[in-house]
Every structure is written in C-alpha cells, then in structure tokens.
Write an enzyme that holds these catalytic residues in place. Structure first.
Site, short mmCIF file in Angstrom:
data_model
loop_
_atom_site.label_atom_id
_atom_site.label_comp_id
_atom_site.label_asym_id
_atom_site.label_seq_id
_atom_site.Cartn_x
_atom_site.Cartn_y
_atom_site.Cartn_z
CG HIS A 1 -2.00 -1.14 1.02
ND1 HIS A 1 -2.58 -1.79 2.08
CD2 HIS A 1 -2.51 -1.74 -0.11
CE1 HIS A 1 -3.40 -2.73 1.62
NE2 HIS A 1 -3.38 -2.71 0.30
CG ASP B 1 -2.92 -8.04 -3.50
OD1 ASP B 1 -2.04 -8.87 -3.22
OD2 ASP B 1 -3.54 -7.37 -2.63
C1 LIG Z 1 -4.85 -10.47 -1.15
S1 LIG Z 1 -6.55 -10.26 -1.34
C2 LIG Z 1 -6.73 -8.67 -2.03
C3 LIG Z 1 -6.38 -7.52 -1.14
C4 LIG Z 1 -6.52 -6.17 -1.77
N1 LIG Z 1 -5.91 -6.08 -3.08
C5 LIG Z 1 -5.90 -5.12 -0.87
O1 LIG Z 1 -4.73 -4.76 -1.04
O2 LIG Z 1 -6.64 -4.63 0.00
C6 LIG Z 1 -6.90 -11.27 -2.72
C7 LIG Z 1 -8.35 -11.27 -3.14
O3 LIG Z 1 -8.46 -11.93 -4.40
C8 LIG Z 1 -9.70 -12.64 -4.42
N2 LIG Z 1 -9.55 -13.63 -5.49
C9 LIG Z 1 -9.01 -14.88 -5.45
N3 LIG Z 1 -8.95 -15.40 -6.69
C10 LIG Z 1 -9.47 -14.47 -7.53
C11 LIG Z 1 -9.63 -14.40 -8.95
N4 LIG Z 1 -9.25 -15.39 -9.75
N5 LIG Z 1 -10.13 -13.26 -9.45
C12 LIG Z 1 -10.50 -12.21 -8.68
N6 LIG Z 1 -10.39 -12.23 -7.33
C13 LIG Z 1 -9.85 -13.34 -6.77
C14 LIG Z 1 -9.83 -13.18 -3.04
O4 LIG Z 1 -11.19 -13.47 -2.75
C15 LIG Z 1 -9.28 -12.01 -2.20
O5 LIG Z 1 -10.31 -11.16 -1.79
#
Ligand SMILES: C[S@@+](CC[C@H](N)C(=O)[O-])C[C@H]1O[C@@H](n2cnc3c(N)ncnc32)[C@H](O)[C@@H]1O
Length: 309
Positions: free
Chosen positions: A19, A192
C-alpha cells in the site's frame, strides 16, 4: 471454492509495503492533469475491521501497521504520507459507520478497537486507498471473485453514487485482459492474487504479458509472497518476469525474516513493478530499509530493490 479471506491478514507486513508503493505510484501519476485509470484485479472487500474475529484471531496487523504506528523514529516522508491516508480513512469510517447505525437500515454496528496501542479500528485495502487518492477525472475498475467479498466491496465502495467506480464480479486475470486497453490511456494496475491455486502464478505472468502487448506504458504492480516451504514460487515469477518486454522492471522485496529462519508460512513479500514511475527504485530502497529496521523479527531479515532489466 475460494477460501482465502484477507480479513485474517489485513495490515500485516505485506500489506504495508504494497500500500505504500501503490500510494507512491498513484501520487506520482497525479502530477499530470490528464485522467488516470486504476485497475485492481483482486480487490478484496475494500477495508477491514481490525476488531473482527478474523483479524483478532491472527493479530497479523501487529507485524505491519501496528509496528509503524507505535514507532517513535523519524519516518520516511512517504511512510508518513501513507500513515496519514490510513488514519484519515479510519476516521472517515468511524464517522460513517456510527452515523449509519442511526439510520433506518443500519450496517451492523462494529465495535471500536479496544487495543489502545493500535489506535486504529479499520485498515483500508487497496480499493479504498485508491479511491481516497484519485481525482474526479480518474476512473477505478475493480474485480473480485469471492461471493461475500464482492458483496461487501460493492456496498463499501458506494459505486452507485460514485460514477468513477466500476466493480466486476469476475476472475481478475481474465477480466484485466478483457478491459485492456481501457479508454483512458494513463494507467496503474494492481494484481494482488491470493495464490490459493498454484496456477495463479502462471496466470499472473500470462496476463501481464497480454496486457503489456496491448497497453505498453501502463504501470503494473504484481504482489507475491515469500514462503518458508516448498510452496515458494518467487524465483519462478522473477525468472518469467525478466523475459517480459517492458522498459523497466523492478523487483522489491521486504522480509521480516530470512528463508533459513524458523518462521512458519510467509516471512516476507515481493512486488514486481513493470514500467515503474520516475525515481521509484531510489524511493523504495530507502523505504524498505526503514521498514525492515522497524518490522524485522529476526536479525538476518533481507530486503532489497533490484532492477531486473
Ligand atoms: C490479497 S486479497 C486482495 C487484497 C486487496 N488487493 C488489498 O490490497 O486490499 C486477494 C483477493 O483476491 C480474491 N480472489 C481470489 N482469486 C481471484 C480471482 N481469480 N479473481 C478475482 N479475485 C480473486 C480473493 O477473494 C481475495 O479477496
């Protein structure tokens, strides 16, 4: 079936480097008045209640944001800027959630954090940090696959009232390529993934290759974990990244321990940054050095910023 929930990890050491870097890149891109598009392919739920059962269960925020907030050293200006954003969003959310509680259809009242040392109730995720930093002329596109997370994200980002924001319930790797190139040409992408499935490493590299072919000057950040077991794929990602055509690629690593240390699970994280903004490498070198001094849990923790091209 997706089982990863970022609520268990919000505010940890991996979130703070991700971040801080995202904030630095977005701030730099705002030096020009022309519109900017921000794409978050794996957005999560927008923000996290640090008093939730999940957050309290792991207390991972103590390895990251908790350490920064209790640090009495003079901090790098970019770390201070990021902390101001986090505190501002926390205060906005406390106000919004307490006024919502008096509406006819209140959100569930979320108790305030009793951990006095943390001084924070909510930790913002990448969607809310980007929303806070971006301007009226900018656009935000967010993708999330998990059913509960997307529901929360939609309500928390208030996208019905904020026409800059589009939220898609879809696979982020496929969705990112599908929206590329967007109408607005100046862009920042955050990829991410939760890496629940081993194919995610390959998909991340493949989508970056496809995106850069159609949109060669976009700045892309790919987050990845350093894991203390056979599940670590950081070398695979770095080797694949080197072969991707881009003017410049940075590899940023911030670790609170060393791979030889007996730390279970994730002991650090990395960011591969394609087409980084001007001077980012120097800025991040100072930042990771300071973060490492503040957050390290073992004496041999290693952090670095390397140019892969
Ligand atoms: C590490 S978290 C994201 C955190 C966010 N980017 C942040 O910095 O606040 C990863 C997210 O990706 C979602 N996720 C997992 N596989 C995915 C996919 N193929 N496409 C989109 N979202 C996905 C998960 O449900 C989770 O909420």
């Amino acid at each position: 079936m997706l089982s990863y929930l970022h609520s268990y990890h919000a505010g940890n050491h991996a979130d703070i480097i991700k971040h801080i870097t995202l904030s630095l890149i977005l701030k730099y891109k705002k030096n020009k008045d022309s519109p900017l598009v921000y794409i978050d392919s794996h957005a999560g739920r927008g923000y996290y209640n640090l008093n939730s059962r999940e957050s309290k269960k792991t207390s991972e925020y103590n390895s990251g944001i908790g350490k920064l907030l209790s640090c009495t050293d003079d901090l790098d200006p970019s770390i201070n800027d990021y902390l101001s954003i986090v505190k501002e969003i926390n205060n906005d959310l406390i106000k919004a959630n307490s006024s919502n509680a008096s509406n006819s259809e209140p959100r569930p009242v979320e108790t305030l954090n009793t951990d006095k040392t943390l001084k924070l109730n909510y930790y913002p995720g990448s969607p809310l940090i980007a929303k806070k930093l971006l301007r009226p002329q900018d656009h935000l596109i967010m993708m999330e696959l998990h059913n509960n997370e997307i529901r929360e994200l939609k309500s928390r980002m208030d996208c019905r009232n904020d026409k800059r924001i589009a939220i898609h319930h879809r696979d982020g790797f496929e969705g990112l390529v599908a929206v590329t190139p967007p109408k607005i040409k100046r862009g920042v992408v955050l990829i991410d993934p939760s890496y629940e499935m081993i194919e995610d490493y390959k998909k991340a590299i493949e989508s970056i290759e496809l995106v850069l072919k159609k949109w060669n000057d976009v700045t892309i950040m790919l987050w990845y974990p350093h894991l203390n077991n056979s599940k670590d794929h950081s070398l695979f990602l770095r080797e694949k990244a080197k072969k991707i055509e881009a003017k410049e690629i940075l590899d940023v690593n911030f670790c609170i321990a060393n791979s030889q240390d007996k730390i279970e699970g994730m002991y650090g994280s990395g960011l591969l940054i394609f087409n980084p903004t001007y001077n980012l490498s120097d800025q991040l070198s100072d930042i990771v050095n300071q973060l490492q001094t503040i957050c390290k849990e073992t004496p041999n923790a290693i952090s670095s910023v390397q140019n892969l091209k």
